[in-house]
Enzyme design. Structure first.
Site, PDB file in Angstrom:
ATOM      1  N   ARG A  49      10.008   2.483 -12.421  1.00 14.00           N
ATOM      2  CA  ARG A  49      11.691   2.677 -11.358  1.00 14.00           C
ATOM      3  C   ARG A  49      13.243   3.433 -12.473  1.00 14.00           C
ATOM      4  NH1 ARG A  49       8.751   1.387  -6.380  1.00 14.00           N
ATOM      5  NH2 ARG A  49       7.756  -0.526  -6.336  1.00 14.00           N
TER       6      ARG A  49
ATOM      7  N   ASP B  15       2.695   5.999   2.943  1.00 15.07           N
ATOM      8  CA  ASP B  15       3.842   6.608   3.890  1.00 15.07           C
ATOM      9  C   ASP B  15       4.008   7.408   2.711  1.00 15.07           C
ATOM     10  OD1 ASP B  15       5.036   5.687   0.542  1.00 15.07           O
ATOM     11  OD2 ASP B  15       6.717   4.523   1.977  1.00 15.07           O
TER      12      ASP B  15
ATOM     13  N   ASP C 144       7.594   8.195  -2.724  1.00 20.77           N
ATOM     14  CA  ASP C 144       8.738   8.843  -2.414  1.00 20.77           C
ATOM     15  C   ASP C 144       9.505   9.375  -3.624  1.00 20.77           C
ATOM     16  OD1 ASP C 144       9.126   6.750  -1.826  1.00 20.77           O
ATOM     17  OD2 ASP C 144      10.291   7.071   0.047  1.00 20.77           O
TER      18      ASP C 144
ATOM     19  N   THR D 123       0.544   5.376  -3.755  1.00 25.90           N
ATOM     20  CA  THR D 123       1.226   4.468  -3.710  1.00 25.90           C
ATOM     21  C   THR D 123       0.802   4.064  -3.030  1.00 25.90           C
ATOM     22  OG1 THR D 123       3.102   3.782  -2.392  1.00 25.90           O
ATOM     23  CG2 THR D 123       2.957   6.097  -1.697  1.00 25.90           C
TER      24      THR D 123
ATOM     25  N   GLY E 153       5.720   2.036  -8.363  1.00 22.77           N
ATOM     26  CA  GLY E 153       4.703   1.173  -7.788  1.00 22.77           C
ATOM     27  C   GLY E 153       3.180   2.004  -9.215  1.00 22.77           C
TER      28      GLY E 153
ATOM     29  N   GLU F 259      -5.053 -11.202  15.008  1.00 16.61           N
ATOM     30  CA  GLU F 259      -4.975 -11.355  16.486  1.00 16.61           C
ATOM     31  C   GLU F 259      -3.437 -10.390  16.447  1.00 16.61           C
ATOM     32  OE1 GLU F 259      -5.955 -13.958  15.121  1.00 16.61           O
ATOM     33  OE2 GLU F 259      -8.345 -13.238  16.749  1.00 16.61           O
TER      34      GLU F 259
ATOM     35  N   ILE G  42      -1.068  -7.975  -6.091  1.00 16.58           N
ATOM     36  CA  ILE G  42      -2.941  -8.555  -5.749  1.00 16.58           C
ATOM     37  C   ILE G  42      -3.265  -7.171  -5.320  1.00 16.58           C
ATOM     38  CG2 ILE G  42      -4.837  -9.343  -4.674  1.00 16.58           C
ATOM     39  CD1 ILE G  42      -3.742 -12.344  -4.608  1.00 16.58           C
TER      40      ILE G  42
ATOM     41  N   ASP H  41       1.622   2.019   0.190  1.00 14.28           N
ATOM     42  CA  ASP H  41       1.922   2.386   0.373  1.00 14.28           C
ATOM     43  C   ASP H  41       1.349   3.679   1.738  1.00 14.28           C
ATOM     44  OD1 ASP H  41       3.043   0.366   0.048  1.00 14.28           O
ATOM     45  OD2 ASP H  41       4.692   1.256  -0.299  1.00 14.28           O
TER      46      ASP H  41
ATOM     47  N   ARG I 205       7.177  -2.376   2.009  1.00 15.94           N
ATOM     48  CA  ARG I 205       8.645  -2.248   2.484  1.00 15.94           C
ATOM     49  C   ARG I 205       9.293  -1.703   3.725  1.00 15.94           C
ATOM     50  NH1 ARG I 205      10.895  -2.244  -3.856  1.00 15.94           N
ATOM     51  NH2 ARG I 205       9.908  -0.815  -3.616  1.00 15.94           N
TER      52      ARG I 205
ATOM     53  N   ARG J  61      -8.422  17.406 -17.975  1.00 15.54           N
ATOM     54  CA  ARG J  61      -9.313  17.407 -17.756  1.00 15.54           C
ATOM     55  C   ARG J  61      -9.469  18.924 -17.681  1.00 15.54           C
ATOM     56  NH1 ARG J  61     -14.535  12.917 -18.749  1.00 15.54           N
ATOM     57  NH2 ARG J  61     -13.122  12.225 -20.453  1.00 15.54           N
TER      58      ARG J  61
HETATM   59  O1  F6P Z   1       6.312   1.258  -3.291  1.00 16.24           O
HETATM   60  C1  F6P Z   1       4.486  -0.119  -3.723  1.00 16.24           C
HETATM   61  C2  F6P Z   1       4.612  -0.931  -3.611  1.00 16.24           C
HETATM   62  O2  F6P Z   1       4.047  -2.181  -3.517  1.00 16.24           O
HETATM   63  C3  F6P Z   1       5.704  -1.320  -2.234  1.00 16.24           C
HETATM   64  O3  F6P Z   1       5.074  -1.908  -0.594  1.00 16.24           O
HETATM   65  C4  F6P Z   1       6.549  -2.807  -2.489  1.00 16.24           C
HETATM   66  O4  F6P Z   1       7.081  -3.475  -1.487  1.00 16.24           O
HETATM   67  C5  F6P Z   1       6.965  -2.839  -3.857  1.00 16.24           C
HETATM   68  O5  F6P Z   1       5.879  -1.871  -4.526  1.00 16.24           O
HETATM   69  C6  F6P Z   1       6.956  -3.534  -4.381  1.00 16.24           C
HETATM   70  O6  F6P Z   1       7.353  -3.077  -6.013  1.00 16.24           O
HETATM   71  P1  F6P Z   1       7.788  -4.128  -6.687  1.00 16.24           P
HETATM   72  O7  F6P Z   1       6.266  -3.775  -8.149  1.00 16.24           O
HETATM   73  O8  F6P Z   1       8.851  -3.326  -8.602  1.00 16.24           O
HETATM   74  O9  F6P Z   1       8.265  -4.996  -6.624  1.00 16.24           O
END
Ligand code: F6P
Length: 323
Positions: A73, A131, A104, A127, A12, A189, A254, A129, A173, A26
């Protein structure tokens, strides 16, 4: 040392990937390296689809979202055949080092390639995420957070005007870094994340108690991978339980686009350059990152086998501050 290095973006996209590419190119040229940019991640690597990159090829991209190299991917690269194809291309073009910019999944691929290829391979964590173990923040996370926050501030206006319950779904995800951090910054909240089992009974009680005490609007942030099956399903269930008429907003892709924040550009610039330094110093099979202000190289495998934890203090704070 005369060396040809490759660079690719994979998985992604994340705001700041272009800033990494610029920095790699560079810094590479600074060391006298030739730099090849492979297109569409490992797909381009397997097919030998690349362009030579010089300082001018990366002009004016520091501030742009997406990636000039394109990304993908690649399922084929998960196979031994795919990895061998990539090795052949690298050998054919005399590539001695490769910078893999991604998350990852991309690092698993990079590590698999390391096992069969003699060159030096370095991962740069990008990324939204966040993570990835081995860096406090991944490139793109800060921008995504601020993009989501702006949206949530806007939702707050309309939620307040209509005295409504809103469920906002953010990306993630398998991880709740965006949800927890944007929820904290946006005064949510409730926050639902994949790492924690959601207690819908307790959440329902809190929502009703808050209404009884005069709170007229609430915002719940759901990570897309939470255990309730997403914001729409949760909204339906909460409507049944509370009688409120919730509204749902799914922020989606977005969060992946747009100009990288200053923080992401700086991190991207540092890590891109540090990746080239790592190649120059003979390192391989590592991911570069920044931990407590210091640049670090972590074994690639640890980036996904070790887990970066969510901030438990923040998680516990949310219901206390929501009262
Ligand atoms: O890994 C980054 C991410 O944006 C995740 O947060 C999300 O679940 C996933 O990629 C969505 O992937 P795709 O753009 O392939 O639907």
């Amino acid at each position: 040392m005369q060396l040809t290095i490759g660079v690719l973006t994979s998985g992604g996209d994340a705001p700041g990937m272009n800033a990494v590419v610029r920095s790699v190119v560079r810094m590479g040229v600074h060391h006298g390296f030739s730099v090849l940019g492979f297109h569409r991640g490992f797909d381009g690597l397997m097919r030998g689809d690349f362009e030579a990159l010089g300082p001018r090829s990366v002009s004016n991209i520091l501030q742009r979202g997406g990636t000039i190299l394109k990304t993908a991917r690649s399922e084929e690269f998960e196979t031994e055949d795919g990895q061998k194809k990539a090795r052949r291309v690298l050998e054919e073009h005399g590539v001695g080092g490769l910078v893999v910019i991604g998350g990852d999944g991309s690092f698993r691929g990079a590590h698999a390639l390391f096992r069969i290829w003699d060159g030096r391979i370095i991962g740069v964590p990008a990324t939204i995420d966040n993570d990835i173990y081995g860096t406090d923040e991944t490139i793109g996370f800060d921008t995504a957070l601020n993009t989501a926050l702006e949206a949530i501030d806007r939702i707050r206006d309309t939620a307040s005007a209509h005295e409504r319950l809103f469920l906002v779904e953010v990306m993630g995800r398998d991880s709740g870094f965006i949800a927890l951090n944007v929820g904290t910054a946006g005064g949510a909240e409730e926050i639902f994340v994949p790492e924690v089992v959601t207690d819908l009974d307790a959440c329902t009680e809190r929502l009703i108690a808050a209404r009884d005490k005069g709170k007229t609007m609430s915002i719940i942030i759901c990570a897309e991978g939470d255990d309730q099956g997403g914001a729409f399903a949760t909204a339906k269930e909460l409507e049944r339980r509370t009688g409120f008429e919730p509204r749902v907003s799914v922020l989606g892709h977005i969060q992946r686009g747009g100009r990288p924040s200053a923080r992401d550009r700086i991190l991207a610039t540092k890590l891109g350059a540090y990746a080239v330094e790592a190649i120059h110093d003979g390192k391989t099979d590592v991911m570069v990152g920044e931990v407590r202000g210091e640049l670090r190289a972590t074994p690639l495998e640890e980036s996904w086998t070790k887990k970066k934890e969510l901030d438990r203090f923040l998680l516990e704070l949310i219901p206390i501050l929501a009262r």
